[in-house]
Design an enzyme around this catalytic site. Structure first.
Site, short mmCIF file in Angstrom:
data_model
loop_
_atom_site.label_atom_id
_atom_site.label_comp_id
_atom_site.label_asym_id
_atom_site.label_seq_id
_atom_site.Cartn_x
_atom_site.Cartn_y
_atom_site.Cartn_z
CG ASP B 140 40.74 28.44 35.70
OD1 ASP B 140 41.80 29.07 35.60
OD2 ASP B 140 39.84 28.75 36.50
NE ARG B 184 41.10 29.31 43.98
CZ ARG B 184 41.57 30.16 44.89
NH1 ARG B 184 42.22 29.71 45.94
NH2 ARG B 184 41.38 31.45 44.76
CE1 TYR B 296 41.29 39.26 38.71
CE2 TYR B 296 43.13 40.29 39.82
CZ TYR B 296 42.00 39.52 39.87
OH TYR B 296 41.58 38.98 41.05
CD GLN B 298 47.48 35.02 34.03
OE1 GLN B 298 47.70 33.84 33.91
NE2 GLN B 298 47.35 35.60 35.21
#
Lengths: 404, 404
Positions: B140, B184, B296, B298
């Protein structure tokens, strides 16, 4: 020699693959070597670009440009979903005649082979001497006659690498993982998930193919069995799975949207994966269940190609030019597997490949309908080329002190 | 030198990445060089494996095995979603003390940094001399202080290659394509889709990030605008997009299932993509709309890694051993970007990284909230390493004869 003098036309139809440009470039470069070929044209968007005369002159593309496009996935000449009927094919032929196109090479699946067949008939009926060659490509691997199809190996490699990765991920954070793979009628691509296994307990632990009826209760039981054994479960499911009445599972739970061919839309939606995920959560009472739909990445991901597939795709393009220009014959280029592993190329009549497709032979599917056999793995392994390897830590457990 | 003598313990927490094993192996191999280190242990399944004493002795793993695992994606020591509180951390510390573990290296995100902080406090309070280093990792890219996070570059490379491919596919068979990307609260990974562009009209044409409110009507208008211009449209959407009230779009249309942390499940479902797809079909009246959720793949796809990311992940692991064993300090390893492009490594206090995360700075997002800026592209480009290239045919159009 054909004695024919004129232009070559190349086009691409149907779903793109990672290596379809190899075939086009093989045909273009080879065609340019023949003095009787005056120009090599490409049609944009397949047959629709022929009837609309959206043609480009590939004679003017440099070899450097051609080679760079050959290494690029997807259809460099763009594609179409059109399935031409006789009137459409007559128009294709008329456009060809107006440009003195004497050699037409069409890369595609069984529908494209059928287009080749009809165009060839139209030319014949009009007394126009024109060679038509179907150049095979499909990620589904569902063409008849040929041992396998260019395009399949690279897509299979992507699927195998995807499942090898999600299996590692699923080991790290256990649960149930369901991966939905392309393939409406043929399970070859889904089956390729098995090539992602290295260790005996590696997933995919279960593989469901469109060739066998999908029984939801049995699926739940299968998942529970694997989960009880390993504390986790990786499942590969074909988007085309059908219930015992032959009705697509996806159709029962999606809006049933139809695509250009009147088929229920399977790709480009996560509905089937989400449905199966819900079934496992509700019936098997397993909490962490995740579903991914591999989607369009399977056929177009930049940077995942089988070197074997690449070379074979190139060769069928080159052979197309040979057969048409040098040998003056029509047909579909096909591959025969010899030894372990080599390929002999040959030409098969267009009608042997056109229209009808094939699917997984019985000896590639296990008796419990939830996996593939060693025979399939042996068949598919060489098509994927060199696969990245993986390894686990090999270290002994430490005796407990605090909790002993 | 620390003067401390004892064991090293390494563990991995949170979501796996393609390069997290590089960090572990860097720490293990470096630690073994210090004579004061008696053994190097690994905990299975992160902190949960510490409290349960599921430890393995990595001192006995060969360098050949370690290097092979370093090149393998996902967490080789397996992972956990546990977020330890004080009592949990006290137990971690107690297990460490019972094994004479004096150096603890934990690879993870901001939650793992917080665990490091608390364990360190517990050891301190008990008067037990123990160095704790947080080794950064997350796809992230949402850790504070550091310029970027190991793990991000490889995931970003996957996303960029995926969008480069689907853009080619979407050119070949035009329509609207929506790809849903993980993230997120931080849009870095979704933004990386922009790195897949080569030609000026290449997609993704629109990029929606969780940092900006997602307004459905504006989204439909944006898609219609691109479609009118190019006859097609490729969209990258973060799974974490929220409406103007800060409510996740995904929550409004999924069952709202909660994950282990009480968050709505975003990954492992195609619901958001399917919803956006329906919105475009219904409101923009565009027929061919496809949505994929990258899922997933990624973070765990086998065979897609950024060489830059790989080296940096290795380095932060090696540095962890340096800081703890040689310099006798605690902290989180961080990276500072210098020149164009080099990295200087430094240690930052655990509390500066723990708990809170960061997201895309304003100057990385365009003013119309549907794309990224050149500043972002300049920031991200070096992190992905060498990207596969692509090219289009460069050939002039042929004059029409039949339809003229």
């Amino acid at each position: 020699m054909s004695g024919l003098e004129g232009k070559v036309l190349v086009a691409q139809g149907g779903g793109p693959t990672a290596v379809i440009n190899q075939s086009v470039v093989g045909a273009v470069i080879e065609s340019k070597k023949y003095p009787e070929v005056t120009h090599v044209y490409g049609a944009l968007h397949g047959v629709s670009g022929i009837v609309n005369e959206q043609l480009v002159d590939l004679t003017e593309a440099t070899e450097q440009n051609l080679e760079a496009v050959a290494a690029t996935p997807s259809s460099g000449l763009l594609s179409t979903r059109d399935k031409p009927d006789e009137a459409y094919c007559r128009k294709i032929f008329e456009v060809c005649r107006s440009h003195n196109i004497r050699f037409f090479f069409y890369c595609g699946g069984n529908d494209s082979a059928d287009t080749c067949r009809i165009v060839n008939q139209e030319a014949s009926a009009a007394g126009y001497d024109m060679r038509v060659i179907h150049v095979p490509k499909t990620i589904d691997n569902d063409l008849r006659v040929t041992d396998h199809c260019p395009g399949y190996g690279s897509a299979a490699k992507f699927v195998a690498q995807a499942f090898a990765g999600v299996n590692l991920d699923n080991r790290a954070i256990p649960g149930v993982y369901i991966g939905v793979v392309m393939g409406r009628h043929a399970g070859f691509l889904t089956a390729a998930a098995a090539l992602g296994r290295t260790y005996p307990d590696d997933g995919p632990h279960l593989i469901y193919l469109p060739e066998r009826p999908f029984v939801t209760e049995q699926f739940v039981e299968d998942v529970q069995g694997v989960y009880a054994k390993y504390g986790r479960c990786v499942v590969a499911v074909s988007e085309g799975i059908v219930d015992p009445n032959g009705r697509p599972i996806a159709e029962q739970f999606t809006g049933g949207e139809k695509d250009a061919h009147g088929n229920v839309q399977l790709s480009g939606t996560g509905a089937l994966g989400d449905l199966l995920s819900k079934v496992v959560k509700d019936s098997a009472k397993i909490k962490r269940v995740r579903a991914d739909t591999l989607g369009y990445l399977q056929r177009s991901f930049l940077g995942c190609v089988s070197a074997v597939d690449q070379r074979e795709a190139r060769e069928v393009g080159i052979k197309a030019a040979h057969y048409a220009i040098h040998h003056n014959v029509d047909g579909s280029v096909a591959m025969k597997r010899v030894g372990d592993y080599a390929i002999e190329y040959f030409l098969t009549p267009l009608e042997t490949v056109a229209r009808h497709s094939t699917s997984m032979p019985d000896d590639f599917i296990n008796s419990t309908h939830n996996g593939v056999t060693d025979a399939f793995v042996k068949y598919a392994r060489p098509l994927l080329g060199r696969m990245p390897t993986l390894e686990r830590f090999s270290a002994p457990a430490v005796d407990k002190i605090y909790n002993k």
